[in-house]
Design a protein around this motif. Structure first.
Motif, short mmCIF file in Angstrom:
data_model
loop_
_atom_site.label_atom_id
_atom_site.label_comp_id
_atom_site.label_asym_id
_atom_site.label_seq_id
_atom_site.Cartn_x
_atom_site.Cartn_y
_atom_site.Cartn_z
N LYS A 94 0.82 -1.22 0.00
CA LYS A 94 0.00 0.00 0.00
C LYS A 94 0.85 1.27 0.00
CE LYS A 94 -3.87 -2.32 0.28
NZ LYS A 94 -4.69 -2.46 -0.94
N THR A 95 2.03 1.18 0.64
CA THR A 95 2.92 2.35 0.71
C THR A 95 4.34 1.91 0.36
OG1 THR A 95 3.27 1.96 3.09
CG2 THR A 95 1.56 3.55 2.46
N LYS A 110 7.25 2.09 -9.95
CA LYS A 110 5.90 2.58 -10.20
C LYS A 110 5.25 1.86 -11.38
CE LYS A 110 6.72 7.28 -8.43
NZ LYS A 110 6.79 8.72 -8.80
N LYS A 114 2.00 -0.66 -10.97
CA LYS A 114 0.74 -0.27 -11.62
C LYS A 114 0.35 -1.23 -12.75
CE LYS A 114 -1.63 3.54 -13.94
NZ LYS A 114 -1.60 4.98 -14.31
N LYS A 118 -0.42 -4.57 -10.66
CA LYS A 118 -1.76 -3.99 -10.67
C LYS A 118 -2.25 -3.64 -9.27
CE LYS A 118 -2.99 -6.26 -15.03
NZ LYS A 118 -2.63 -5.09 -15.83
N VAL A 119 -1.45 -2.87 -8.55
CA VAL A 119 -1.83 -2.39 -7.22
C VAL A 119 -1.74 -0.87 -7.19
CG1 VAL A 119 -1.28 -4.46 -5.91
CG2 VAL A 119 0.54 -2.83 -6.41
N ASP A 120 -2.57 -0.28 -6.35
CA ASP A 120 -2.60 1.17 -6.17
C ASP A 120 -1.78 1.51 -4.93
OD1 ASP A 120 -3.20 3.83 -6.41
OD2 ASP A 120 -5.20 3.66 -5.52
N VAL A 121 -0.66 2.16 -5.15
CA VAL A 121 0.32 2.36 -4.08
C VAL A 121 0.54 3.85 -3.83
CG1 VAL A 121 2.73 1.96 -3.39
CG2 VAL A 121 1.47 0.18 -4.62
N GLU A 122 0.71 4.22 -2.54
CA GLU A 122 1.11 5.58 -2.18
C GLU A 122 2.64 5.62 -2.12
OE1 GLU A 122 0.80 8.80 1.51
OE2 GLU A 122 -0.22 6.85 1.66
N LEU A 241 2.02 7.05 -16.27
CA LEU A 241 1.88 7.00 -14.80
C LEU A 241 1.01 8.17 -14.30
CD1 LEU A 241 5.55 6.09 -13.76
CD2 LEU A 241 3.51 4.61 -13.61
#
Length: 241
Positions: A94-95, A110, A114, A118-122, A241
């Motif tokens: 996640k981070t 990145k 993505k 296929k993950v949404d990361v901060e 991105l």
């Protein structure tokens, strides 16, 4: 003639290049500085140097950028010095804390997270923040894989994703460089690569890390057509991105 100013990466992966340069006539024609990757790029972008061994993600920011010569810092699969180190599997990240030393590796992380995982990361840049994962590159990764629950070699993951090798850094000029110099520069780099075993004799051994395998096998220095294809693909992913 004014000396050509060159900035090269100071990591172990550049030692063969430096070995060749220092033992050639080229050394008398240049002013050479050794820097971390981000500083190589900054110097080339700001015209402090004429040629830099720069992270490829910085190429679009270099005025009049032109890749010179036949060599690069690359790999065909795992490179063993460009990692996402994580406490959790990639699908659960996640981070992620970015590495201040290289734009390419941060962007590669990145892209992979993505488009491949296929993950949404901060993405975090602050030093004090605790994160699920970190990007770490270069000599600071040597012998560190066992320190983390998960170690994703980004050269290996890129190969799984695209079927292509990867270019981490290339020799880039910000102006026209005389062809005669580029030819001599290439010869110097080739000489250094041919003497990697001599380079290895000058390096201190590292616990839990095979330097011989790293310099002789994991790193791949020829700027091939497939590597150029991979570079263009990588830059196209960065734009998304």
């Amino acid at each position: 003639m004014n000396k050509i100013k060159i900035s090269a990466v100071s990591y172990t992966n550049t030692k063969p290049f430096i070995y060749g340069i220092e033992r050639s006539e080229v050394i008398n024609q240049i002013d050479l500085s050794l820097d971390i990757p981000s500083d190589c790029a900054a110097k080339l972008i700001s015209n402090q140097v004429d040629i830099g061994l720069i992270p490829v993600a910085a190429i679009p920011f270099v005025p009049n950028a032109n890749i010179i010569g036949s060599y690069c810092i690359g790999s065909v699969g795992a490179v063993n010095s460009v990692f996402i180190f994580s406490k959790v599997p990639a699908a659960e990240i996640k981070t992620l804390k970015l590495d201040s030393q290289s734009r390419t590796s941060n962007n590669l992380a990145k892209v992979l997270l993505k488009f491949y995982f296929k993950v949404d990361v901060e993405f975090i840049t602050e030093e004090v923040t605790v994160t699920d994962a970190i990007v770490l590159i270069g000599d600071r990764t040597f012998g560190r894989k066992a320190d983390f629950a998960y170690a994703y070699d980004m050269g290996e993951e890129w190969m799984k994703f695209t079927g292509l090798p990867f270019v981490y850094a290339a020799w880039v000029a910000n102006k026209e460089i005389p062809l005669a110099f580029v030819t001599e520069f290439d010869k110097a780099l080739k000489f250094g690569l041919a003497h990697r075993k001599e380079v290895l004799k000058e390096l201190k051994s590292i616990t839990n890390f095979d330097l011989d395998d790293y310099l002789l096998n994991k790193l791949n220095f020829e700027l091939t057509a497939d590597k150029r294809k991979a570079l263009n693909l990588f830059l196209s992913y960065i734009e998304q991105l």
